[in-house]
Design a protein around this motif. Structure first.
Motif, PDB file in Angstrom:
ATOM      1  N   SER A   1       7.788   1.482  15.907  1.00 28.06           N
ATOM      2  CA  SER A   1       7.298   0.368  16.997  1.00 28.06           C
ATOM      3  C   SER A   1       8.110  -0.306  17.767  1.00 28.06           C
ATOM      4  CB  SER A   1       5.928  -0.462  16.318  1.00 28.06           C
ATOM      5  OG  SER A   1       6.676  -1.406  15.510  1.00 28.06           O
ATOM      6  N   ASP A   2       9.325  -0.968  16.984  1.00 28.96           N
ATOM      7  CA  ASP A   2      10.148  -1.613  17.876  1.00 28.96           C
ATOM      8  C   ASP A   2      10.966  -0.909  18.840  1.00 28.96           C
ATOM      9  OD1 ASP A   2       9.770  -3.836  16.195  1.00 28.96           O
ATOM     10  OD2 ASP A   2      11.207  -3.542  14.702  1.00 28.96           O
ATOM     11  N   GLN A   3      11.203   0.287  18.413  1.00 32.43           N
ATOM     12  CA  GLN A   3      11.904   1.306  19.467  1.00 32.43           C
ATOM     13  C   GLN A   3      10.979   1.729  20.549  1.00 32.43           C
ATOM     14  OE1 GLN A   3      13.754   4.720  17.455  1.00 32.43           O
ATOM     15  NE2 GLN A   3      15.304   3.372  16.316  1.00 32.43           N
ATOM     16  N   SER A   4       9.724   1.967  20.231  1.00 37.97           N
ATOM     17  CA  SER A   4       8.812   2.490  21.300  1.00 37.97           C
ATOM     18  C   SER A   4       8.397   1.189  22.402  1.00 37.97           C
ATOM     19  CB  SER A   4       7.430   3.066  20.495  1.00 37.97           C
ATOM     20  OG  SER A   4       6.661   2.081  19.954  1.00 37.97           O
ATOM     21  N   LEU A   5       8.282  -0.053  21.673  1.00 36.83           N
ATOM     22  CA  LEU A   5       8.257  -1.203  22.743  1.00 36.83           C
ATOM     23  C   LEU A   5       9.202  -1.302  23.494  1.00 36.83           C
ATOM     24  CD1 LEU A   5       6.530  -3.590  19.967  1.00 36.83           C
ATOM     25  CD2 LEU A   5       5.351  -2.520  22.048  1.00 36.83           C
ATOM     26  N   ALA A   6      10.649  -1.014  23.186  1.00 35.21           N
ATOM     27  CA  ALA A   6      11.831  -1.134  23.823  1.00 35.21           C
ATOM     28  C   ALA A   6      11.847  -0.077  25.031  1.00 35.21           C
ATOM     29  CB  ALA A   6      13.204  -1.147  23.066  1.00 35.21           C
ATOM     30  N   GLU A   7      11.471   0.872  24.482  1.00 27.72           N
ATOM     31  CA  GLU A   7      11.821   2.111  25.688  1.00 27.72           C
ATOM     32  C   GLU A   7      10.134   2.780  25.936  1.00 27.72           C
ATOM     33  OE1 GLU A   7      14.328   5.182  24.199  1.00 27.72           O
ATOM     34  OE2 GLU A   7      15.547   4.050  23.327  1.00 27.72           O
ATOM     35  N   ASP A   8       9.674   3.250  27.001  1.00 28.53           N
ATOM     36  CA  ASP A   8       8.441   3.575  27.412  1.00 28.53           C
ATOM     37  C   ASP A   8       8.300   5.236  26.993  1.00 28.53           C
ATOM     38  OD1 ASP A   8       8.675   1.710  30.287  1.00 28.53           O
ATOM     39  OD2 ASP A   8       7.888   1.240  28.348  1.00 28.53           O
ATOM     40  N   GLN A   9       9.341   5.955  27.042  1.00 27.67           N
ATOM     41  CA  GLN A   9       9.341   7.420  26.747  1.00 27.67           C
ATOM     42  C   GLN A   9       8.976   7.905  25.268  1.00 27.67           C
ATOM     43  OE1 GLN A   9       8.882   9.824  29.085  1.00 27.67           O
ATOM     44  NE2 GLN A   9       9.171   7.978  30.641  1.00 27.67           N
ATOM     45  N   VAL A  10       7.784   8.141  25.148  1.00 29.00           N
ATOM     46  CA  VAL A  10       7.573   8.279  23.613  1.00 29.00           C
ATOM     47  C   VAL A  10       8.037   9.559  23.113  1.00 29.00           C
ATOM     48  CG1 VAL A  10       5.493   9.137  22.228  1.00 29.00           C
ATOM     49  CG2 VAL A  10       5.313   7.109  23.916  1.00 29.00           C
ATOM     50  N   GLU A  11       8.023  10.586  24.119  1.00 32.04           N
ATOM     51  CA  GLU A  11       8.674  11.916  23.523  1.00 32.04           C
ATOM     52  C   GLU A  11      10.027  11.872  23.238  1.00 32.04           C
ATOM     53  OE1 GLU A  11       7.362  11.278  27.019  1.00 32.04           O
ATOM     54  OE2 GLU A  11       5.404  12.349  26.533  1.00 32.04           O
ATOM     55  N   ASP A  12      10.805  10.792  23.917  1.00 33.95           N
ATOM     56  CA  ASP A  12      12.351  10.774  23.683  1.00 33.95           C
ATOM     57  C   ASP A  12      12.460  10.093  22.225  1.00 33.95           C
ATOM     58  OD1 ASP A  12      12.818  11.805  26.175  1.00 33.95           O
ATOM     59  OD2 ASP A  12      13.074   9.879  27.111  1.00 33.95           O
ATOM     60  N   LEU A  13      11.566   9.525  21.838  1.00 34.47           N
ATOM     61  CA  LEU A  13      11.553   8.519  20.504  1.00 34.47           C
ATOM     62  C   LEU A  13      11.163   9.483  19.342  1.00 34.47           C
ATOM     63  CD1 LEU A  13      10.175   5.348  21.457  1.00 34.47           C
ATOM     64  CD2 LEU A  13      12.412   5.618  21.034  1.00 34.47           C
ATOM     65  N   CYS A  14      10.289  10.730  19.466  1.00 29.47           N
ATOM     66  CA  CYS A  14       9.881  11.279  18.508  1.00 29.47           C
ATOM     67  C   CYS A  14      10.983  12.179  17.674  1.00 29.47           C
ATOM     68  CB  CYS A  14       8.774  12.175  18.902  1.00 29.47           C
ATOM     69  SG  CYS A  14       7.165  10.903  19.431  1.00 29.47           S
ATOM     70  N   ARG A  15      11.799  12.660  18.559  1.00 32.20           N
ATOM     71  CA  ARG A  15      12.980  13.663  18.014  1.00 32.20           C
ATOM     72  C   ARG A  15      13.797  12.869  16.975  1.00 32.20           C
ATOM     73  NH1 ARG A  15      14.315  16.839  22.247  1.00 32.20           N
ATOM     74  NH2 ARG A  15      12.675  18.171  21.465  1.00 32.20           N
ATOM     75  N   PRO A  16      14.354  11.792  17.250  1.00 28.66           N
ATOM     76  CA  PRO A  16      15.118  11.055  16.475  1.00 28.66           C
ATOM     77  C   PRO A  16      14.402  10.581  15.067  1.00 28.66           C
ATOM     78  CG  PRO A  16      15.246  10.055  18.282  1.00 28.66           C
ATOM     79  CD  PRO A  16      14.364  11.200  18.561  1.00 28.66           C
ATOM     80  N   LEU A  17      13.247  10.120  15.307  1.00 24.75           N
ATOM     81  CA  LEU A  17      12.527   9.469  14.189  1.00 24.75           C
ATOM     82  C   LEU A  17      11.666  10.589  13.238  1.00 24.75           C
ATOM     83  CD1 LEU A  17      10.789   6.429  16.153  1.00 24.75           C
ATOM     84  CD2 LEU A  17      12.469   6.528  14.386  1.00 24.75           C
ATOM     85  N   VAL A  18      11.689  11.699  13.750  1.00 21.20           N
ATOM     86  CA  VAL A  18      11.291  12.926  13.109  1.00 21.20           C
ATOM     87  C   VAL A  18       9.662  12.600  13.032  1.00 21.20           C
ATOM     88  CG1 VAL A  18      11.224  14.460  11.232  1.00 21.20           C
ATOM     89  CG2 VAL A  18      13.415  13.401  12.031  1.00 21.20           C
ATOM     90  N   CYS A  19       8.973  12.355  13.951  1.00 21.55           N
ATOM     91  CA  CYS A  19       7.723  12.143  13.967  1.00 21.55           C
ATOM     92  C   CYS A  19       6.758  12.675  15.124  1.00 21.55           C
ATOM     93  CB  CYS A  19       7.433  10.594  13.986  1.00 21.55           C
ATOM     94  SG  CYS A  19       7.894   9.542  15.348  1.00 21.55           S
TER      95      CYS A  19
END
Length: 138
Positions: free
Chosen positions: A13-31
């Protein structure tokens, strides 16, 4: 394990609040995107327990037949079987209506209540006395 899960939710949630692109966050977080969106939507800065798992069981059952009605159906059915007088669902519905019981359940609902009660009694206690009594009646 619950501690690790909560930390992972906080991090996501911290990373997703800092960035808007959900797709870009999913790969490194493996989710998955749906998982990240769920926890992003549940995020509450003022509530420290927002990342904890919530129970999935419904808190209420608004369409469930009231307990007193279910007891009356089962009791009447067992009484009729004990006395040797049969009676179908229509007779049960009429008898319950004459007793002033409300709401009178449907035929299918009464059938399920009687079957459920029979199964619970059959397997609840010892098989010696309770279940043999039921089998003798039926």
């Amino acid at each position: 394990m619950a501690q690790h899960t909560a930390q992972r939710r906080h991090q996501a949630s911290d990373q997703s609040l800092a960035e808007d692109q959900v797709e870009d966050l999913c790969r490194p977080l493996v989710c998955s995107q749906s998982w990240l969106s769920t926890w992003r939507n549940r995020y509450e800065a003022h509530n420290a327990t927002w990342a904890q798992e919530r129970p999935k069981k419904p808190q209420s059952h608004p369409t469930q037949t009231p307990a007193h009605v279910a007891r009356a159906v089962v009791s009447l059915r067992l009484t009729w079987r004990h006395n040797g007088t049969g009676g179908g669902a229509t007779a049960l519905m009429q008898a319950l209506a004459q007793q002033g019981l409300a709401p009178v359940p449907s035929r299918r609902t009464m059938s399920r209540m009687v079957r459920r009660h029979h199964t619970e009694v059959k397997y609840r206690g010892s098989r010696s006395s309770i279940s043999s009594d039921l089998y003798a009646q039926g």
